[in-house]
Design a protein around this motif. Structure first.
Motif, PDB file in Angstrom:
ATOM      1  N   LEU A  59      -6.217 -15.551 -18.914  1.00 21.99           N
ATOM      2  CA  LEU A  59      -6.483 -15.176 -17.528  1.00 21.99           C
ATOM      3  C   LEU A  59      -7.923 -14.752 -17.287  1.00 21.99           C
ATOM      4  CD1 LEU A  59      -3.223 -13.102 -16.877  1.00 21.99           C
ATOM      5  CD2 LEU A  59      -3.676 -15.480 -16.221  1.00 21.99           C
ATOM      6  N   GLN A  60      -8.741 -14.757 -18.348  1.00 26.00           N
ATOM      7  CA  GLN A  60     -10.150 -14.359 -18.251  1.00 26.00           C
ATOM      8  C   GLN A  60     -10.297 -12.925 -17.739  1.00 26.00           C
ATOM      9  OE1 GLN A  60     -13.137 -16.764 -18.931  1.00 26.00           O
ATOM     10  NE2 GLN A  60     -11.361 -17.167 -20.209  1.00 26.00           N
ATOM     11  N   ILE A  61      -9.410 -12.035 -18.191  1.00 26.27           N
ATOM     12  CA  ILE A  61      -9.481 -10.617 -17.826  1.00 26.27           C
ATOM     13  C   ILE A  61     -10.321  -9.899 -18.878  1.00 26.27           C
ATOM     14  CG2 ILE A  61      -8.129  -8.491 -17.616  1.00 26.27           C
ATOM     15  CD1 ILE A  61      -5.895 -10.217 -16.411  1.00 26.27           C
ATOM     16  N   THR A  62     -11.424  -9.315 -18.447  1.00 24.98           N
ATOM     17  CA  THR A  62     -12.365  -8.703 -19.379  1.00 24.98           C
ATOM     18  C   THR A  62     -12.732  -7.270 -19.015  1.00 24.98           C
ATOM     19  OG1 THR A  62     -14.245  -9.635 -18.131  1.00 24.98           O
ATOM     20  CG2 THR A  62     -13.388 -10.947 -19.960  1.00 24.98           C
ATOM     21  N   GLN A  63     -12.153  -6.732 -17.950  1.00 25.18           N
ATOM     22  CA  GLN A  63     -12.497  -5.367 -17.540  1.00 25.18           C
ATOM     23  C   GLN A  63     -11.241  -4.524 -17.427  1.00 25.18           C
ATOM     24  OE1 GLN A  63     -15.353  -4.982 -14.355  1.00 25.18           O
ATOM     25  NE2 GLN A  63     -14.575  -2.977 -13.733  1.00 25.18           N
ATOM     26  N   SER A  64     -11.313  -3.297 -17.945  1.00 21.03           N
ATOM     27  CA  SER A  64     -10.198  -2.360 -17.892  1.00 21.03           C
ATOM     28  C   SER A  64     -10.488  -1.249 -16.892  1.00 21.03           C
ATOM     29  CB  SER A  64      -9.964  -1.754 -19.282  1.00 21.03           C
ATOM     30  OG  SER A  64      -8.886  -0.851 -19.287  1.00 21.03           O
ATOM     31  N   PRO A  65      -9.559  -0.974 -15.956  1.00 18.51           N
ATOM     32  CA  PRO A  65      -8.310  -1.704 -15.726  1.00 18.51           C
ATOM     33  C   PRO A  65      -8.531  -2.892 -14.798  1.00 18.51           C
ATOM     34  CG  PRO A  65      -8.409   0.146 -14.239  1.00 18.51           C
ATOM     35  CD  PRO A  65      -9.663   0.217 -15.072  1.00 18.51           C
ATOM     36  N   THR A  66      -7.640  -3.853 -14.851  1.00 15.30           N
ATOM     37  CA  THR A  66      -7.550  -4.922 -13.861  1.00 15.30           C
ATOM     38  C   THR A  66      -6.156  -4.866 -13.275  1.00 15.30           C
ATOM     39  OG1 THR A  66      -9.186  -6.360 -14.921  1.00 15.30           O
ATOM     40  CG2 THR A  66      -7.565  -7.416 -13.500  1.00 15.30           C
ATOM     41  N   LEU A  67      -6.070  -4.733 -11.940  1.00 16.11           N
ATOM     42  CA  LEU A  67      -4.794  -4.539 -11.269  1.00 16.11           C
ATOM     43  C   LEU A  67      -4.394  -5.790 -10.489  1.00 16.11           C
ATOM     44  CD1 LEU A  67      -6.119  -1.601 -11.582  1.00 16.11           C
ATOM     45  CD2 LEU A  67      -4.599  -0.923  -9.739  1.00 16.11           C
ATOM     46  N   VAL A  68      -3.103  -6.080 -10.490  1.00 14.15           N
ATOM     47  CA  VAL A  68      -2.538  -7.145  -9.669  1.00 14.15           C
ATOM     48  C   VAL A  68      -1.494  -6.519  -8.762  1.00 14.15           C
ATOM     49  CG1 VAL A  68      -1.448  -9.407  -9.607  1.00 14.15           C
ATOM     50  CG2 VAL A  68      -2.889  -8.781 -11.563  1.00 14.15           C
ATOM     51  N   ALA A  69      -1.740  -6.572  -7.453  1.00 12.77           N
ATOM     52  CA  ALA A  69      -0.861  -5.938  -6.475  1.00 12.77           C
ATOM     53  C   ALA A  69       0.409  -6.766  -6.268  1.00 12.77           C
ATOM     54  CB  ALA A  69      -1.607  -5.767  -5.152  1.00 12.77           C
ATOM     55  N   PRO A  70       1.405  -6.209  -5.561  1.00 17.62           N
ATOM     56  CA  PRO A  70       2.653  -6.954  -5.327  1.00 17.62           C
ATOM     57  C   PRO A  70       2.463  -8.287  -4.616  1.00 17.62           C
ATOM     58  CG  PRO A  70       2.994  -4.631  -4.876  1.00 17.62           C
ATOM     59  CD  PRO A  70       1.520  -4.799  -5.118  1.00 17.62           C
ATOM     60  N   ASN A  71       1.391  -8.433  -3.812  1.00 21.45           N
ATOM     61  CA  ASN A  71       1.141  -9.706  -3.126  1.00 21.45           C
ATOM     62  C   ASN A  71       0.175 -10.592  -3.899  1.00 21.45           C
ATOM     63  OD1 ASN A  71      -1.284  -8.389  -2.738  1.00 21.45           O
ATOM     64  ND2 ASN A  71      -1.468  -8.936  -0.580  1.00 21.45           N
ATOM     65  N   ASP A  72      -0.060 -10.283  -5.187  1.00 22.53           N
ATOM     66  CA  ASP A  72      -0.921 -11.047  -6.099  1.00 22.53           C
ATOM     67  C   ASP A  72      -2.412 -10.779  -5.910  1.00 22.53           C
ATOM     68  OD1 ASP A  72       1.365 -12.235  -7.146  1.00 22.53           O
ATOM     69  OD2 ASP A  72       1.227 -13.989  -5.837  1.00 22.53           O
ATOM     70  N   GLU A  73      -2.768  -9.833  -5.034  1.00 20.57           N
ATOM     71  CA  GLU A  73      -4.189  -9.507  -4.860  1.00 20.57           C
ATOM     72  C   GLU A  73      -4.728  -8.881  -6.139  1.00 20.57           C
ATOM     73  OE1 GLU A  73      -7.658  -9.379  -2.257  1.00 20.57           O
ATOM     74  OE2 GLU A  73      -5.718 -10.406  -2.156  1.00 20.57           O
ATOM     75  N   LEU A  74      -5.939  -9.287  -6.495  1.00 16.19           N
ATOM     76  CA  LEU A  74      -6.554  -8.876  -7.754  1.00 16.19           C
ATOM     77  C   LEU A  74      -7.627  -7.822  -7.509  1.00 16.19           C
ATOM     78  CD1 LEU A  74      -6.749  -9.633 -10.855  1.00 16.19           C
ATOM     79  CD2 LEU A  74      -8.572 -11.204 -10.180  1.00 16.19           C
ATOM     80  N   SER A  75      -7.643  -6.801  -8.347  1.00 19.63           N
ATOM     81  CA  SER A  75      -8.722  -5.812  -8.320  1.00 19.63           C
ATOM     82  C   SER A  75      -9.268  -5.667  -9.731  1.00 19.63           C
ATOM     83  CB  SER A  75      -8.221  -4.449  -7.818  1.00 19.63           C
ATOM     84  OG  SER A  75      -9.262  -3.469  -7.890  1.00 19.63           O
ATOM     85  N   VAL A  76     -10.510  -6.089  -9.920  1.00 21.23           N
ATOM     86  CA  VAL A  76     -11.173  -5.931 -11.215  1.00 21.23           C
ATOM     87  C   VAL A  76     -11.820  -4.557 -11.219  1.00 21.23           C
ATOM     88  CG1 VAL A  76     -12.906  -6.843 -12.791  1.00 21.23           C
ATOM     89  CG2 VAL A  76     -11.555  -8.408 -11.374  1.00 21.23           C
TER      90      VAL A  76
END
Length: 244
Positions: free
Chosen positions: A208-225
């Motif tokens: 998923l190319q996730i490289t920063q902690s934390p990375t959040l995925v909301a219930p509607n799939d919105e991404l927050s790095v």
């Protein structure tokens, strides 16, 4: 580990090229498309550059400008055709975990508030300095959401302690593991254990190319790095009800 991450690099976008007409050369087609195209935009997690022309036609230039693809652009994760720069930007802010054909279940994770209907997924490095605060804040205030924390190392130096943590906490329940992360109570681990779930976590974050902690995925799939500045407002906005 490097080989595993390399093999898991995602084919995030697939380009389908239409057939050329007999009367046009490749150069003529590309020049005509670019003449009416949008401004160039770099594709997420890629060295390729894209411009959109008439009727959503896409022109993609790879890191070697000899190779240019003209046609339709598809987001294979959201299963939609991408027709504009605005739509592309919106899709880049989404991470539809339930639609991606990859193992997201057999990983090193724990769940808080398991009975709640809406899930917030949090990719987190247990050894990141902000992890105790992140886990504490979310577990304390986001009580209306099912919080799924997926543990994964975000830096090479954290891989070895991450594998050791997996061995130490193979049978630890969610509440106890949450407390350990908040208090940084990491105990000595056995020398060997089944590392399948740890490797699945590491492979998933690499895919998923996730490289920063934390990375959040909301219930509607919105991404927050990174942690949102106003996390409860962000969650309310991106809940399934808030998105309607």
């Amino acid at each position: 580990m490097t080989l595993i991450r390399t093999l898991l690099i995602p084919l995030w976008l697939l380009i389908v090229t239409p057939a050329s007409t007999a009367s046009e050369t490749a150069n003529e087609q590309i020049k005509a498309a670019i003449k009416v195209a949008s401004k160039p935009k770099k594709l997420l997690h890629s060295n390729a550059v894209i411009v959109f022309g008439n009727a959503g036609e896409a022109v993609v230039v790879s890191d070697n400008p000899r190779w240019v693809v003209k046609g339709q652009l598809f987001d294979m994760w959201s299963n939609v055709e991408v027709k504009s720069e605005l739509q592309l930007a919106q899709l880049e802010q989404k991470l539809p975990l339930d639609k991606i054909s990859v193992n997201t279940t057999d990983v090193f994770d724990f769940v808080v508030n398991p009975s709640k209907p809406q899930t917030v997924t949090v990719f987190i490095d247990p050894f990141h300095p902000d992890t105790p605060n992140t886990v504490s804040v979310l577990s304390r205030f986001a009580t209306d959401y099912r919080l799924r924390f997926i543990l994964t190392p975000m830096t090479p130096e954290n891989v070895k302690p991450f594998l050791a943590l997996n061995c130490a906490e193979l049978n630890t329940d969610s509440q106890a593991l949450m407390t350990k992360l908040i208090n940084k109570e990491f105990r000595e681990s056995p020398t060997k254990c089944d590392q399948a779930r740890a490797m699945n976590s590491y492979g998933l974050s690499g895919f998923l190319q996730i490289t920063q902690s934390p990375t959040l995925v909301a219930p509607n799939d919105e991404l927050s790095v990174g942690m949102p500045n106003q996390v409860m407002k962000w969650l309310a906005t991106n809940s399934k009800q808030g998105a309607q």
